[in-house]
Design a protein around this motif. Sequence first.
Motif, PDB file in Angstrom:
ATOM      1  N   ILE A   1      17.381 -15.684 -28.347  1.00 25.88           N
ATOM      2  CA  ILE A   1      16.190 -16.394 -28.165  1.00 25.88           C
ATOM      3  C   ILE A   1      16.126 -16.910 -26.857  1.00 25.88           C
ATOM      4  CG2 ILE A   1      14.307 -17.863 -28.756  1.00 25.88           C
ATOM      5  CD1 ILE A   1      15.024 -17.256 -31.831  1.00 25.88           C
ATOM      6  N   GLY A   2      16.985 -17.938 -26.522  1.00 26.69           N
ATOM      7  CA  GLY A   2      17.237 -18.798 -25.261  1.00 26.69           C
ATOM      8  C   GLY A   2      17.264 -17.662 -24.102  1.00 26.69           C
ATOM      9  N   ARG A   3      18.271 -16.668 -24.437  1.00 24.27           N
ATOM     10  CA  ARG A   3      18.411 -15.827 -23.249  1.00 24.27           C
ATOM     11  C   ARG A   3      17.088 -15.095 -22.960  1.00 24.27           C
ATOM     12  NH1 ARG A   3      24.126 -13.098 -24.305  1.00 24.27           N
ATOM     13  NH2 ARG A   3      24.015 -12.335 -22.343  1.00 24.27           N
ATOM     14  N   ILE A   4      16.401 -14.598 -23.759  1.00 26.09           N
ATOM     15  CA  ILE A   4      15.361 -13.697 -23.511  1.00 26.09           C
ATOM     16  C   ILE A   4      14.171 -14.744 -22.864  1.00 26.09           C
ATOM     17  CG2 ILE A   4      13.300 -12.541 -24.778  1.00 26.09           C
ATOM     18  CD1 ILE A   4      15.409 -11.524 -26.773  1.00 26.09           C
ATOM     19  N   LEU A   5      13.943 -15.894 -23.538  1.00 20.02           N
ATOM     20  CA  LEU A   5      12.822 -16.709 -22.987  1.00 20.02           C
ATOM     21  C   LEU A   5      13.227 -17.336 -21.662  1.00 20.02           C
ATOM     22  CD1 LEU A   5      11.780 -18.977 -26.061  1.00 20.02           C
ATOM     23  CD2 LEU A   5      10.740 -16.954 -25.129  1.00 20.02           C
ATOM     24  N   ARG A   6      14.617 -17.495 -21.398  1.00 23.92           N
ATOM     25  CA  ARG A   6      14.947 -17.870 -20.150  1.00 23.92           C
ATOM     26  C   ARG A   6      14.679 -16.869 -18.936  1.00 23.92           C
ATOM     27  NH1 ARG A   6      20.994 -19.169 -18.822  1.00 23.92           N
ATOM     28  NH2 ARG A   6      21.314 -17.049 -19.687  1.00 23.92           N
ATOM     29  N   ALA A   7      15.151 -15.502 -19.438  1.00 25.31           N
ATOM     30  CA  ALA A   7      14.801 -14.371 -18.584  1.00 25.31           C
ATOM     31  C   ALA A   7      13.220 -14.292 -18.061  1.00 25.31           C
ATOM     32  CB  ALA A   7      15.378 -13.253 -18.918  1.00 25.31           C
ATOM     33  N   HIS A   8      12.635 -14.395 -19.198  1.00 25.17           N
ATOM     34  CA  HIS A   8      11.291 -14.234 -18.967  1.00 25.17           C
ATOM     35  C   HIS A   8      10.461 -15.250 -18.154  1.00 25.17           C
ATOM     36  CE1 HIS A   8       6.922 -13.923 -19.983  1.00 25.17           C
ATOM     37  NE2 HIS A   8       7.108 -12.780 -20.397  1.00 25.17           N
TER      38      HIS A   8
ATOM     39  N   ARG B   1       9.665 -10.185 -24.791  1.00 24.52           N
ATOM     40  CA  ARG B   1       9.337 -11.630 -25.222  1.00 24.52           C
ATOM     41  C   ARG B   1       8.128 -11.718 -26.147  1.00 24.52           C
ATOM     42  NH1 ARG B   1       5.730 -15.372 -25.605  1.00 24.52           N
ATOM     43  NH2 ARG B   1       4.238 -13.789 -24.561  1.00 24.52           N
ATOM     44  N   ASN B   2       6.934 -10.855 -25.849  1.00 20.35           N
ATOM     45  CA  ASN B   2       5.985 -10.481 -26.982  1.00 20.35           C
ATOM     46  C   ASN B   2       6.569 -10.329 -28.224  1.00 20.35           C
ATOM     47  OD1 ASN B   2       4.138 -11.481 -25.037  1.00 20.35           O
ATOM     48  ND2 ASN B   2       3.553  -9.409 -24.644  1.00 20.35           N
ATOM     49  N   GLN B   3       7.552  -9.269 -28.296  1.00 16.03           N
ATOM     50  CA  GLN B   3       7.935  -8.783 -29.650  1.00 16.03           C
ATOM     51  C   GLN B   3       8.972 -10.113 -30.485  1.00 16.03           C
ATOM     52  OE1 GLN B   3      10.279  -5.509 -28.770  1.00 16.03           O
ATOM     53  NE2 GLN B   3       8.847  -4.195 -29.140  1.00 16.03           N
TER      54      GLN B   3
ATOM     55  N   GLU C   1      12.091 -11.864 -33.999  1.00 15.84           N
ATOM     56  CA  GLU C   1      13.454 -11.373 -33.919  1.00 15.84           C
ATOM     57  C   GLU C   1      13.790 -11.259 -32.312  1.00 15.84           C
ATOM     58  OE1 GLU C   1      13.459  -7.653 -35.986  1.00 15.84           O
ATOM     59  OE2 GLU C   1      11.988  -8.350 -37.582  1.00 15.84           O
ATOM     60  N   ALA C   2      14.792 -11.779 -32.186  1.00 14.47           N
ATOM     61  CA  ALA C   2      15.372 -11.726 -30.614  1.00 14.47           C
ATOM     62  C   ALA C   2      16.276 -10.414 -30.727  1.00 14.47           C
ATOM     63  CB  ALA C   2      15.952 -12.808 -30.437  1.00 14.47           C
ATOM     64  N   LYS C   3      15.650  -9.281 -30.278  1.00 13.93           N
ATOM     65  CA  LYS C   3      16.274  -8.034 -30.201  1.00 13.93           C
ATOM     66  C   LYS C   3      16.096  -7.510 -28.739  1.00 13.93           C
ATOM     67  CE  LYS C   3      14.819  -5.766 -33.730  1.00 13.93           C
ATOM     68  NZ  LYS C   3      14.792  -4.902 -34.708  1.00 13.93           N
ATOM     69  N   VAL C   4      17.160  -6.938 -28.119  1.00 14.65           N
ATOM     70  CA  VAL C   4      16.893  -6.225 -26.824  1.00 14.65           C
ATOM     71  C   VAL C   4      17.470  -4.919 -27.157  1.00 14.65           C
ATOM     72  CG1 VAL C   4      17.424  -6.140 -24.556  1.00 14.65           C
ATOM     73  CG2 VAL C   4      17.178  -8.272 -25.276  1.00 14.65           C
TER      74      VAL C   4
ATOM     75  N   ASP D   1      20.534  -9.480 -16.046  1.00 14.71           N
ATOM     76  CA  ASP D   1      20.746  -9.260 -14.684  1.00 14.71           C
ATOM     77  C   ASP D   1      19.760  -8.736 -14.090  1.00 14.71           C
ATOM     78  OD1 ASP D   1      23.585  -9.401 -15.120  1.00 14.71           O
ATOM     79  OD2 ASP D   1      24.094  -7.489 -15.216  1.00 14.71           O
ATOM     80  N   PHE D   2      18.868  -8.252 -14.909  1.00 15.58           N
ATOM     81  CA  PHE D   2      17.649  -7.620 -14.355  1.00 15.58           C
ATOM     82  C   PHE D   2      16.621  -8.601 -14.063  1.00 15.58           C
ATOM     83  CE2 PHE D   2      12.995  -6.491 -14.860  1.00 15.58           C
ATOM     84  CZ  PHE D   2      12.957  -5.403 -13.751  1.00 15.58           C
ATOM     85  N   ALA D   3      16.337  -9.839 -14.766  1.00 17.48           N
ATOM     86  CA  ALA D   3      15.988 -11.096 -14.450  1.00 17.48           C
ATOM     87  C   ALA D   3      16.073 -11.568 -13.229  1.00 17.48           C
ATOM     88  CB  ALA D   3      15.725 -11.975 -15.527  1.00 17.48           C
TER      89      ALA D   3
END
Length: 188
Positions: free
Chosen positions: A44-51, A107-109, A115-118, A155-157
């Motif tokens: 969750i933290g990684r997704i939110l940080r990237a966003h 991030r919206n999902q 659910e923190a999924k990539v 990496d993309f972020a």
Amino acid sequence: MNIDHTQIVKRVIELSGGKQKLNDEMDQNLARINDKWDQDVGAIGRILRAHLFVEYFVTECLVAFNPALGDLEKARLTFSQKLALIEDYSPEIQELAVGIRRLNKIRNQLAHNLEAKVTDKDKESLLSVKTFRALREALAKPDTPSDSSMDVLEDFAKHVGSRLESLADPDSLANRFQQALREYEKRT
């Protein structure tokens, strides 16, 4: 009005079919709640940080491209609105926008499903940004970059942040990318 809570609880137990049935029902409810609570906070933290990171640089570009824009805080623009306002600035941002929209979808999902999924599909969408993919692979040589979906997202972020920061600064790496692109197009 004075409520007798003991009587209320007694009646709830009766309506539930007894203590055991009420306990079973409460355990099932708690299990469903815990399923939503017990998420991978690291993911969750990684997704939110990237966003948040990407949104910061989208905002920086918006301000740099439109110096007389006014107070963005008062405008309360959404992430998608900010992206739409800078997307046509350059072909590079148009290409990046594909992956940026995917990051926003991830991030919206998370926000709607907890659910923190990539997914692999998410990863491939991010890697479809050709400049990002090529640079990522070139910088990892002689090794290959991580295949982890979460690593690709981060990496993309970082790539987007770097590119947008450069585009917002006229004396930056962006000029070299644009020059290399122009020279390449002339040769082909």
